[in-house]
Write an enzyme that holds these catalytic residues in place. Structure first.
Site, PDB file in Angstrom:
ATOM      1  N   ASP A  11     -45.195 -30.531   6.570  1.00 57.84           N
ATOM      2  CA  ASP A  11     -46.015 -31.177   5.540  1.00 57.84           C
ATOM      3  C   ASP A  11     -45.268 -31.181   4.197  1.00 57.84           C
ATOM      4  O   ASP A  11     -45.864 -30.973   3.128  1.00 57.84           O
ATOM      5  CB  ASP A  11     -47.395 -30.511   5.397  1.00 57.84           C
ATOM      6  CG  ASP A  11     -48.387 -31.395   4.635  1.00 57.84           C
ATOM      7  OD1 ASP A  11     -48.030 -32.542   4.296  1.00 57.84           O
ATOM      8  OD2 ASP A  11     -49.511 -30.928   4.382  1.00 57.84           O
TER       9      ASP A  11
ATOM     10  N   HIS B 225     -44.344 -33.995  10.503  1.00 60.46           N
ATOM     11  CA  HIS B 225     -45.186 -34.232   9.317  1.00 60.46           C
ATOM     12  C   HIS B 225     -44.357 -34.117   8.035  1.00 60.46           C
ATOM     13  O   HIS B 225     -44.222 -33.049   7.455  1.00 60.46           O
ATOM     14  CB  HIS B 225     -46.307 -33.190   9.327  1.00 60.46           C
ATOM     15  CG  HIS B 225     -47.440 -33.519   8.406  1.00 60.46           C
ATOM     16  ND1 HIS B 225     -48.745 -33.249   8.732  1.00 60.46           N
ATOM     17  CD2 HIS B 225     -47.465 -34.076   7.178  1.00 60.46           C
ATOM     18  CE1 HIS B 225     -49.533 -33.618   7.743  1.00 60.46           C
ATOM     19  NE2 HIS B 225     -48.776 -34.126   6.778  1.00 60.46           N
TER      20      HIS B 225
END
Ligand SMILES: [Zn+2]
Length: 419
Positions: free
Chosen positions: A294, A47
């Site tokens: 992320d 991610h």
């Protein structure tokens, strides 16, 4: 291509891009002194936001992957919420080529689930899977695929090529205008809150859809204790459900919102200390399969503004391993094999990568990273390789640092610097 010899507790000889020998007292090749260092398989991020094409002022494929290599990564999955959106073969191939040309780590583009991330019509999933980028992970990340029928169709569609739908679980009707976790702190600050149920209700629904379709679901950035329980339940049923947690959700809590510093504004939001504890336990027992960064770079003007207007997201690639050491290794929740599993083997398996996340045995591709677990360093946002500076750890002393990273036998990082 030159030969390398990593000399430590165990020696590794690297030749022609693969691990030629593993043992003690090996010779041949340029020696790297790995005394006291931990040798891990190259880390794999499921991610990452690389922002190219579209927001090259915040990050490019080249700068983001340089940050990845410095963080010990040899592969990243680049999220689809670029401009244009990665919803057709042309865009995923462009990102894949930019990654190959930069050469810092492998870039595996994530394809959008729906056209334009609009949540209305399926994107060209098959064409992206068949493209040179061989896309296997699909996500509208940043947005939730909130329509249940569409989610079902996406899950059914990707079965044909063993793909996986990575869901950003957030029921939009419960989070309109939300600024932070809904709880005691949000009530005190008078900020509009984001209930845990907004995440958990979508996860519960999607687990049922994964069971119904027999397809693979991956849950992005799990952030609540209830989410961990739901994933534990789905796994106990034998359904094909995997999940990731970010380093920041393993460490930081919603109390940081009291600073009103937008560096702590992130989606999903920082939650409570009890959630943090449940996430650590879920990662330790394998309910949560992977750590994913992320990594979300933002240009200064999008972050250096008041809380309510600031963009969601924080940098993560260069600090991920240090945060995992602090939150999981030092408290005894994960050993180094566990770190290899959650940051390399399992994410590579979820992404169906063939030459990443492979145990460091003779014949394996030489994708590996050397970590000094005793190193101490203070985060200077402007010394990071990322083009943006929105790290929540500015000025914080972190433990452990990448010393060298090898990608198919070639050093991308040596002596802690880009090779
Ligand atoms: Zn997301």
């Amino acid at each position: 291509m030159s030969d390398w010899l990593i000399k430590g507790e165990t020696d590794y000889r690297i030749s022609n891009g693969v691990i030629a020998e593993v043992g003690t007292g090996l010779s041949g090749g340029t020696v790297i002194d790995a005394d006291g260092l931990v040798v891990l398989p190259g880390l794999v991020d499921l991610h990452t936001h690389l922002r190219e094409p579209g927001r090259e002022d915040a990050e490019t494929v080249a700068t983001g992957t340089a940050a990845a290599a410095l963080g010990g990564f040899t592969a990243v999955h680049a999220m689809a919420n670029t401009d244009p959106v990665a919803d057709v073969a042309g865009v995923v191939e462009q990102v894949w080529r930019l990654g190959r040309d930069a050469g810092h780590c492998a870039v595996h583009p994530v394809g959008a689930v729906t056209l334009g991330l609009d949540g209305k019509e399926l994107a060209e999933l098959g064409a992206m899977a068949d493209s040179a980028a061989r896309v296997r992970v699909f996500s509208d990340d940043g947005r939730c695929v909130s329509d249940a029928g569409l989610m079902r169709r996406a899950l059914e569609y990707v079965k044909a090529f063993d793909g996986v739908i990575a869901q950003h679980a957030q029921e939009p009707s419960l989070t309109a205008g939300a600024q932070m976790h809904e709880g005691i702190v949000s009530a005190r600050l008078g900020l509009s809150g984001w209930p845990a149920a907004a995440e958990e209700s979508v996860i519960a629904r999607d687990c049922l859809l994964a069971a119904h379709t027999g397809s693979r679901l991956h849950v992005c950035h799990v952030s609540t204790a209830g989410s961990v329980e739901l994933i534990r339940w789905a796994k106990s049923k034998g359904w094909h459900v995997t999940a990731e947690v970010t380093p920041h959700h393993l460490l930081l809590t919603d109390k940081l919102a009291t600073t009103y510093d937008p560096l702590f504004k992130v989606n999903p939001p920082l939650r409570t200390a009890a959630d943090v504890q449940a996430l650590r336990e879920g990662l330790a027992d394998g309910t949560i399969d992977a750590v994913a960064t992320d990594h979300a770079p933002h240009a200064l003007e999008d972050k250096e503004t008041e809380w309510g207007c600031a963009a969601f997201g924080m940098l993560g690639l260069e600090t991920a391993l240090s945060i995992v050491i602090e939150t999981m290794v030092e408290p005894g929740l994960l050993d180094w094999n566990g770190v290899a599993d959650r940051m390399s083997y399992r994410p590579a398996q979820i992404g169906r990568l063939r030459d990443q996340g492979v145990a460091l045995e003779p014949g394996a591709p030489a994708n590996l990273t050397l970590v000094d677990p005793a190193a101490r360093w203070v985060v200077d946002p402007h010394a990071l390789a990322s083009k943006s500076a929105n790290t929540p750890y500015a000025g914080r002393e972190l433990r452990g640092r990448g010393v060298a990273t090898f990608l198919h036998g070639r050093p991308t990082v040596l002596d802690g610097k880009l090779g």
